[in-house]
Write an enzyme that holds these catalytic residues in place. Structure first.
Site, short mmCIF file in Angstrom:
data_model
loop_
_atom_site.label_atom_id
_atom_site.label_comp_id
_atom_site.label_asym_id
_atom_site.label_seq_id
_atom_site.Cartn_x
_atom_site.Cartn_y
_atom_site.Cartn_z
N CYS A 30 0.95 -3.39 -2.13
CA CYS A 30 1.09 -3.17 -0.51
C CYS A 30 2.12 -1.76 -0.36
O CYS A 30 1.79 -0.65 -0.22
CB CYS A 30 1.84 -4.17 0.26
SG CYS A 30 0.78 -5.61 0.11
N ASP A 261 -4.79 -0.31 1.21
CA ASP A 261 -3.45 -0.12 0.41
C ASP A 261 -3.73 -0.72 -0.84
O ASP A 261 -2.91 -0.13 -1.89
CB ASP A 261 -2.24 -0.50 1.04
CG ASP A 261 -2.25 -1.90 1.38
OD1 ASP A 261 -3.58 -2.59 1.30
OD2 ASP A 261 -1.44 -2.40 2.03
#
Length: 415
Positions: A30, A261
């Site tokens: 992330c 992401d």
């Protein structure tokens, strides 16, 4: 593998724009990925190598990460704001930000950020925390979508940068009440690499994984259904944002980019519900772009990465990125131009020694080196599921030597 279940995205973005079929993040985690998106740099240049803070996984503590490691003085937001854009972020920013500060980073006019929420979360609204509960109308994906719509509707004549970043479909993939019955009959996910039986040629971290038992497999199947359900609210949010652009007369002059992401493994190679791996499931992401001058309903097989997003939007806005950028603007590709383009990509991850790796991928080969000395080589033409590691095969020694040299060159990029 999830966007096929998002009908609004299919209608408004896929059918109206370009889908890049070989899109990858540079680091499948992330916080490093989001930092790369905002600065157009590899994680080894942003300095954000892990999620950091309380989000560190085992072994990640050796490496810097999280919002505390991010240099926020120069980002896509500061570049565009300096050029007269109004900028807004709605959803997730960087891991650890909410525990670190309530300060709004430079470059953002509107700031509506949570640590990740479906229900019972706090939202930083321009520096002030507001608590949300469990009512259906407080579902996080919807709340930040409404904030983004309001930003568009109240944008006046200024050009806008809208960054909508919902938490969905991240675990626990909590479903909006209206989607609770969806996908009950979706088929289990069983590609050839699912619960791989013979992992004797795999690196140490895979060999340590026990085969998935019936209970784990059932749990993984239910989690996948929950993720698909959670994405239905994201799909509706895409429609809300596009409708707001249409109502305000902005749609025909807007570039819209949809991506993620990181990827996620649903049991391939025994890796269930996790990212961080060098395999296709972890590093591949959807990447769809719609806008003026972009051909509708097209696909493009050339390699693109999250580091290309910031330089692309900078060129669109007519600004020069402040500082070094590793990515490349996609404008020539988006407009159908024939342009010399990259023939390979770099991906990296930092964690435990057996799961700290760097990889190079071409249209045929993937070569991976681990900190503990393990290596992998896959012929993706013959073996798209990455089942047979041929790195020790004598006939592939020239390929290994060439890829190893190129990998080292990519890892030095920008340093």
């Amino acid at each position: 593998d999830t966007i096929r279940h998002m009908p609004i995205l299919q209608r408004e973005l896929v059918a109206q724009g370009v889908t890049f079929t070989n899109a990858f993040v540079t680091t499948p985690l992330c916080c490093p990925s989001r930092a790369s998106l905002l600065r157009g740099q590899y994680a080894h240049n942003t300095g954000v190598l892990t999620n950091g803070g309380g989000d560190r996984g085992a072994g990640e503590g050796r490496w810097p990460g999280g919002a505390e490691a991010f240099r926020d003085q120069s980002t896509l937001a500061t570049w565009l704001r300096a050029a007269g854009y109004r900028t807004g972020l709605f959803g997730k920013y960087l891991n650890g930000y909410m525990q670190l500060t309530q300060r709004v980073p430079p470059g953002w006019d509107e700031w509506h950020v949570f640590a990740g929420g479906y229900f019972n979360y706090s939202l930083n609204e321009n520096g002030t925390l507001r608590r949300y509960g469990r009512a259906a109308e407080e579902y996080g994906t919807d709340v930040v979508a409404r904030k983004a719509v309001q930003f568009i509707e109240q944008g006046g004549s200024a050009p806008l940068l809208v960054y909508y970043a919902p938490f969905a479909p991240h675990a626990p993939a909590t479903t909006h009440p209206q989607d609770a019955a969806a996908f009950g009959d979706v088929a289990p996910w069983r590609p050839a690499s699912y619960n791989e039986q013979d992992v004797s040629d795999k690196p140490e971290w895979v060999r340590r994984l026990p085969p998935l038992g019936p209970q784990q497999q059932a749990g993984g199947d239910e989690f996948r259904k929950s993720q698909l359900r959670a994405l239905q609210a994201v799909d509706r949010a895409i429609g809300m944002i596009i409708d707001a652009l249409r109502r305000t007369g902005r749609l025909e002059n807007s570039i819209i980019l949809f991506t993620a992401d990181n990827g996620l493994s649903w049991g391939e190679h025994r890796w269930l519900g996790r990212k961080s791996c060098p395999y296709e499931e972890c590093v591949r992401v959807p990447f769809i772009v719609r806008g003026p001058g972009i051909p509708a309903g097209h696909t493009d097989p050339r390699f693109v990465q999250n580091i290309d997003i910031a330089p692309t939007f900078a060129e669109l806005a007519g600004v020069r990125p402040d500082g070094s950028v590793d990515g490349r603007s996609l404008l020539a590709l988006l407009r159908g131009g024939e342009v010399a383009w990259r023939a390979d990509i770099l991906t990296e991850y930092w964690g435990q020694p057996q799961l700290t790796w760097a990889a190079i991928r071409t249209d045929r080969w993937k070569y991976v080196e681990y900190e503990n000395g393990d290596r992998e080589l896959y012929d993706l033409n013959a073996d798209p599921h990455e089942m047979t590691n041929v790195v020790t095969s004598a006939q592939h020694a020239p390929v290994v030597a060439e890829l190893r040299q190129r990998l080292e060159a990519l890892r030095r990029a920008g340093r």
